[in-house]
Design a protein around this motif. Structure first.
Motif, PDB file in Angstrom:
ATOM      1  N   VAL A  18     -11.663  -4.592 -18.069  1.00 49.06           N
ATOM      2  CA  VAL A  18     -12.289  -5.738 -18.779  1.00 49.06           C
ATOM      3  C   VAL A  18     -13.900  -5.177 -18.865  1.00 49.06           C
ATOM      4  O   VAL A  18     -14.215  -4.325 -17.953  1.00 49.06           O
ATOM      5  CB  VAL A  18     -12.384  -7.225 -18.379  1.00 49.06           C
ATOM      6  N   SER A  19     -14.499  -5.957 -19.808  1.00 47.18           N
ATOM      7  CA  SER A  19     -15.929  -5.416 -19.920  1.00 47.18           C
ATOM      8  C   SER A  19     -16.948  -6.330 -18.867  1.00 47.18           C
ATOM      9  O   SER A  19     -16.369  -7.242 -18.320  1.00 47.18           O
ATOM     10  CB  SER A  19     -16.420  -5.547 -21.432  1.00 47.18           C
ATOM     11  N   GLN A  20     -18.223  -5.752 -18.751  1.00 46.87           N
ATOM     12  CA  GLN A  20     -19.124  -6.590 -18.099  1.00 46.87           C
ATOM     13  C   GLN A  20     -19.267  -7.796 -18.197  1.00 46.87           C
ATOM     14  O   GLN A  20     -19.519  -8.722 -17.577  1.00 46.87           O
ATOM     15  CB  GLN A  20     -20.284  -5.746 -17.680  1.00 46.87           C
ATOM     16  N   LEU A  21     -19.153  -8.124 -19.606  1.00 39.17           N
ATOM     17  CA  LEU A  21     -19.693  -9.296 -20.276  1.00 39.17           C
ATOM     18  C   LEU A  21     -18.720 -10.316 -19.731  1.00 39.17           C
ATOM     19  O   LEU A  21     -18.970 -11.576 -19.625  1.00 39.17           O
ATOM     20  CB  LEU A  21     -19.783  -9.386 -21.672  1.00 39.17           C
ATOM     21  N   GLU A  22     -17.558  -9.947 -19.621  1.00 36.97           N
ATOM     22  CA  GLU A  22     -16.390 -11.119 -19.216  1.00 36.97           C
ATOM     23  C   GLU A  22     -16.708 -11.642 -17.676  1.00 36.97           C
ATOM     24  O   GLU A  22     -16.318 -12.632 -17.352  1.00 36.97           O
ATOM     25  CB  GLU A  22     -14.935 -10.595 -19.356  1.00 36.97           C
ATOM     26  N   LEU A  23     -16.841 -10.561 -16.906  1.00 35.49           N
ATOM     27  CA  LEU A  23     -17.309 -10.922 -15.226  1.00 35.49           C
ATOM     28  C   LEU A  23     -18.572 -11.782 -15.323  1.00 35.49           C
ATOM     29  O   LEU A  23     -18.447 -12.637 -14.690  1.00 35.49           O
ATOM     30  CB  LEU A  23     -17.355  -9.403 -14.659  1.00 35.49           C
ATOM     31  N   LEU A  24     -19.692 -11.389 -16.231  1.00 35.93           N
ATOM     32  CA  LEU A  24     -20.696 -12.294 -15.867  1.00 35.93           C
ATOM     33  C   LEU A  24     -20.458 -13.509 -16.449  1.00 35.93           C
ATOM     34  O   LEU A  24     -21.045 -14.520 -16.051  1.00 35.93           O
ATOM     35  CB  LEU A  24     -21.919 -11.739 -17.191  1.00 35.93           C
TER      36      LEU A  24
END
Length: 469
Positions: free
Chosen positions: A424-430
């Motif tokens: 997944v992208s970093q945006l999803e984690l943040l």
């Protein structure tokens, strides 16, 4: 030709006053003017019952039900140093002094006096003469129509009102200390949570920096994480500022300088006590503000009688005795003795409407006191209903928020694992971390609201419930 009785004109005002005395009845019962008592509180169906007056009953150390030693110490410091409590205590002492002065008007008045004079009468051939005197005076007013007794009753009721206001002030300070302390502990827990989130963001930032150095991610990913770290650190500083202000507010409540007042950060271990069912039915029995309003109402009623008694005559008995002589050596001989007794009956006839205005003013004060008492009773019911509703709904909100926290924490765990594996992208984690932080902070706020509402309910009940249950 018949002679008129010279005594009849003198008795006419007195007879008129006696007729007025029969008309000066106490105001009618005030029960009908009070708000209608509900059959039960709407929250939980707790029945309301008439309880015996218990405003003077000891409240006990209700704050110890939370099991927090730091809170116990703060309340004890406030009991000793609160300026609000000191002002209320001084007002009570003032009311007691006024009662003493009012009661003194009903006691025998005794005075001593001594004097010396020298006089001469020209043209009569009388040599200058010196007269020395010493004597005592006694006076006593017969309270024929209860004016003095009613004044004493009103002053005694003022003392009761001030005693209730002192208890109300003490309860208010205790409640404010508890509410401010729990708000501070909630901020401590929130700070711990936010600092933990900052550390998690920093771990992500270190990982992102390594990936950026290896060319695996773009610079945009790096600056996004840096933005999250800085924004969360800013939130931590805002919480620190709020905590400092709360700490200073507690210092003011405790009557201590804010400069040297400190409360060390600690875990939030206290558990709010459960209010047993049926306790709210005694709400009006121990609330000091209701008691103070009731005493003020009764005092105003007594002062109507005092104002009405101004229409009636005053009868004062006087007596005097002493010695008078032209020679100091002869002053206390029996031949120099003098005495006198008398009675003074006074009845003002024309005063320009002063007495009518006094009665009208007293009745207006009675109407205002009645409205104030009615309002205080309504406020008592409102306060209990508010907090019963708040605790019921906060319990349900806490359960729902707990589920939200569990789901958000699971989402963060899954997102972090998938991000580290490049799925997944970093945006999803943040976004997952922001959601978890928001839900955890909201859960803390709900918990804090439960503590605040519990304290407010205790105050609405007049302070604790152990002695009233």
């Amino acid at each position: 030709m018949t002679m008129q009785n010279p005594v009849r004109p003198l008795l006419t005002p007195l007879l008129a006053a006696l007729v007025l005395a029969g008309c000066a009845t106490a105001p009618p019962s005030l029960d009908k003017a009070l708000p209608q008592t509900p059959a039960a509180f709407s929250e939980g169906g707790v029945p309301w019952t008439t309880a015996a007056p218990a405003e003077a009953q000891a409240r006990g150390e209700w704050w110890k039900a939370f099991g927090d030693a730091q809170l116990d110490a703060l309340v004890e410091r406030a009991e000793r140093g609160s300026t609000s409590i000191q002002v209320a205590a001084a007002r009570l002492a003032q009311a007691r002094a006024v009662l003493g002065a009012t009661d003194a008007n009903r006691a025998l008045q005794v005075g001593l006096g001594a004097g010396a004079s020298r006089e001469a009468q020209r043209g009569l051939g009388v040599a200058p003469n010196t007269v020395l005197s010493a004597g005592a005076q006694l006076s006593y007013e017969l309270d024929l129509f209860g004016r003095l007794a009613k004044a004493s009753d009103a002053a005694a009721l003022d003392v009761r009102s001030r005693e209730a206001l002192l208890r109300s002030t003490r309860l208010l300070v205790q409640a404010q200390i508890a509410q401010s302390y729990f708000a501070l502990r909630a901020l401590d827990a929130e700070q711990t949570l936010v600092h933990g989130t900052v550390e998690a963001y920093r771990d992500t930032l270190r990982l992102t920096e390594r990936r950026y150095a290896a060319g695996d991610v773009a610079e945009l990913d790096l600056v996004r994480v840096r933005s999250e770290v800085a924004a969360t650190e800013s939130e931590a500083l805002a919480l620190e500022r709020q905590r400092a202000q709360l700490e200073h507010a507690i210092a003011l409540l405790a009557g201590e300088p804010a400069s040297g007042f400190r409360i060390a950060a600690d875990d939030w271990r206290a558990t709010p006590p459960q209010v047993p069912a049926g306790v709210p039915s005694t709400v009006l029995a121990r609330r000091p503000d209701v008691s103070a309003a009731q005493s003020a109402l009764l005092a105003a009623q007594a002062r109507v009688g005092v104002a009405q008694a101004a229409w009636f005559p005053n009868l004062a008995l006087t007596a005097s005795g002493g010695f008078a002589s032209s020679e100091l050596s002869e002053l206390f001989r029996s031949s120099a003795r003098a005495w006198g007794i008398g009675a003074l009956l006074s009845l003002p006839l024309l005063d320009g409407g002063r007495r009518e205005a006094g009665v009208a003013n007293a009745r207006a004060e009675l109407d205002a006191a009645l409205a104030g008492y009615r309002e205080q009773v309504l406020v008592a019911f409102k306060d209990v209903e508010d907090e019963l509703a708040a605790l019921r709904l906060l319990a349900r909100q806490g359960d729902a928020q707990g589920q939200a926290v569990d789901a958000a924490a699971r989402a963060t765990t899954l997102s972090e694992t998938r991000y580290r594996n490049g799925l997944v992208s970093q945006l999803e984690l943040l976004d997952a971390r922001r959601s978890e932080l928001r839900n955890r902070r909201e859960a803390l706020q709900v918990r804090s609201a439960q503590y605040q509402s519990t304290v407010r309910l205790i105050r609405a009940l007049g302070g604790g419930w152990g002695e009233a249950a």
